[in-house]
Write an enzyme that holds these catalytic residues in place. Sequence first.
Site, PDB file in Angstrom:
ATOM      1  N   HIS A  29       0.604   4.814   4.397  1.00 56.62           N
ATOM      2  CA  HIS A  29      -0.541   5.427   3.274  1.00 56.62           C
ATOM      3  C   HIS A  29       0.088   7.061   2.974  1.00 56.62           C
ATOM      4  O   HIS A  29       0.509   7.124   1.764  1.00 56.62           O
ATOM      5  CB  HIS A  29      -1.524   5.010   3.535  1.00 56.62           C
ATOM      6  CG  HIS A  29      -2.603   3.127   3.372  1.00 56.62           C
ATOM      7  ND1 HIS A  29      -3.615   3.523   3.451  1.00 56.62           N
ATOM      8  CD2 HIS A  29      -1.661   2.460   2.958  1.00 56.62           C
ATOM      9  CE1 HIS A  29      -3.647   2.661   3.729  1.00 56.62           C
ATOM     10  NE2 HIS A  29      -2.621   1.514   3.560  1.00 56.62           N
ATOM     11  N   SER A  74       0.487  -1.140   0.424  1.00 55.06           N
ATOM     12  CA  SER A  74       0.414   0.128   0.007  1.00 55.06           C
ATOM     13  C   SER A  74       0.696   1.547   0.118  1.00 55.06           C
ATOM     14  O   SER A  74       0.279   1.902  -0.969  1.00 55.06           O
ATOM     15  CB  SER A  74      -1.459   0.084   0.960  1.00 55.06           C
ATOM     16  OG  SER A  74      -2.306  -1.198   1.001  1.00 55.06           O
TER      17      SER A  74
END
Length: 238
Positions: A184, A132
Amino acid sequence: MNRTNTFFNRRFQLSKNSPYMTYIFLFICIAVYLFMLIRYRTTENSMVLIAMGAKFNELIVFNNEWWRLITAAFIHIGIEHILMNGISIYFIGSELETIMGHVRFAILYIVSAIGGNLLSFAFSRNVSAGASTALFGTFAAFIVLSYLYPNFRYLAIRARSFSFLLLINIVMGFFSSGIDYWGHIGGAIYGILISFVLGLPQKNDFPKRYKALALVALIGISLVLIWFGTLKVYAYYR
């Protein structure tokens, strides 16, 4: 059709069948996942994740295992994790690699992965892993490239959809347990900065000061995060 769109359309047609860096990254993720299942019969145990190279602050600092900032991006936790990230790598990576070129895309992917894990290292003590970090960098890249090349309509369309997706995922990360939202955010930040540095092949006609400022920011932020994260680890064990 203007010259900018003609250039990108030609490039897209020539390279759409060979995004091999995307395939390599995806293959590594799947291979690591299968190895964990065969070797350890689980991909969700914290000790197994650490043994495989997940981000673990103490080992990074005390054992100088900084390579974990890279290896963590190829390790996944559970079938849903590898499926969601694998699908995203395939579709987003294939699109972006055909536009940026193989080398630029690979640099973007790796830098975003490292950057995401660096921010996580500085602000989270949790064991973390997953692609991610790199994926958020690819989302951000579409947004930056659409700004740098406003005549490329395809980029503008994709940037709008990815802007919304990026925002939703970051907001959801703050309210969901088990999600490394620092990773993230870090991946997105580094994706933005490295996109200014890289630009697109044969089309680096935006002000060069963008590149210089972005590169300085990348280096400066990285040094600060390393210093701050290391300081926090030592402070915790005093």
